[in-house]
Scaffold this active site. Sequence first.
Site, mmCIF file in Angstrom:
data_model
loop_
_atom_site.group_PDB
_atom_site.id
_atom_site.type_symbol
_atom_site.label_atom_id
_atom_site.label_comp_id
_atom_site.label_asym_id
_atom_site.label_seq_id
_atom_site.Cartn_x
_atom_site.Cartn_y
_atom_site.Cartn_z
ATOM 1 N N LEU A 103 0.878 -1.167 0.000
ATOM 2 C CA LEU A 103 0.000 0.000 0.000
ATOM 3 C C LEU A 103 0.915 1.217 0.000
ATOM 4 C CD1 LEU A 103 -2.666 -1.018 2.706
ATOM 5 C CD2 LEU A 103 -2.943 -0.987 0.225
ATOM 6 N N ASP A 104 0.465 2.306 -0.623
ATOM 7 C CA ASP A 104 1.275 3.525 -0.629
ATOM 8 C C ASP A 104 1.503 3.999 0.806
ATOM 9 O OD1 ASP A 104 1.115 3.426 -3.365
ATOM 10 O OD2 ASP A 104 -0.553 4.853 -3.485
ATOM 11 N N LYS A 105 2.522 4.815 0.977
ATOM 12 C CA LYS A 105 2.857 5.280 2.329
ATOM 13 C C LYS A 105 1.666 5.989 2.997
ATOM 14 C CE LYS A 105 6.652 7.487 4.774
ATOM 15 N NZ LYS A 105 7.910 8.198 4.709
#
Length: 235
Positions: A103-105
Site C-alpha cells: 500500500l502507498d505510504k
Amino acid sequence: MKLRLDKYLADMGLGSRTEVKALVKQRRIYINGRYANKADIKVDTETDVVEFNHERIVYAPFEYWMLNKPAGVVSATCDDGSETVVDLVEGKYRKDLFPVGRLDKDTVGLLLITNDGQLAHRLLSPGHHVDKVYFARLDHAACAEDVVAFEAGLNIGDDDLTLPAQLEIPDAEHPNEVLVTLHEGRYHQVKRMWEARGNEVVYLKRLSMGPLTLDPALAEGESRRLTDEELACLL
Ligand code: URA
C-alpha cells in the site's frame, strides 16, 4: 520436519543464531525433559518438546497477521532505519515476515503479513483475480459517468486500459466517498484512475483483499493473528 536446534530457536524469536547458541551452552534449553548439549542437534518439530525457562517453544513454520496499516509507514521489510509495516506487528516470532503486496505510504487499511511465500504468490498473481476493495474520499463528487468509465476501463498511461472495476457511491449525501473494487493491482492504481477522471484521492483505505476483510476492531497501527476461519478461506 527435522531442523537444527539453533535454527528452531532463532526462527521462533529467541535471538540470533549466536545468542541461541549461548543459551544452549548455558544449559537453558531442554528437549524432551533433558538439557540440550549441542546447538546443532536435529529436532523433530512435530514430536520433540523444546523448552526454555520451563516454557514450551512450539515451532510455527508460518505466521499470518492482519494489520490495519496507518499512514506514514512503508510497506516493506526494511527501509533504511525508518519504521516499516513489519515493525508494527507486536508479538510476532518469526524474523522473515513480509507484507503481501504494497500500500502507498499514505494509504491505510488492510495488509496481510506473513512468511508464507506460496500464499503470497497465489494472492498476488494476476491469474488468481483476488478482488481488492478500497474506500476512497475524493476531492470532489463522483458521478454516474465515473461508474460507467470504471466499468469500461481507463487509460492511466499504461499499455493497456485498466480491467473493468466497480465503483459504488454508497451515500448520495456524500458523493465524494466511494467504494472501488479492483481485480488487478497496478502501481498507485486507484489514485491514477481518479486522476484519469479529473478527480483526486485525498484519503484511501483498503477494506478487503479476497475473502479477508479488515477487522473494524483494529485501530490504525494495530495487528492481530488471523483466525483459523480467516486462514482456511485463504489457504
Ligand atoms: N491504489 C493506490 O493508488 N494506492 C494504494 O496504496 C493502493 C491502491
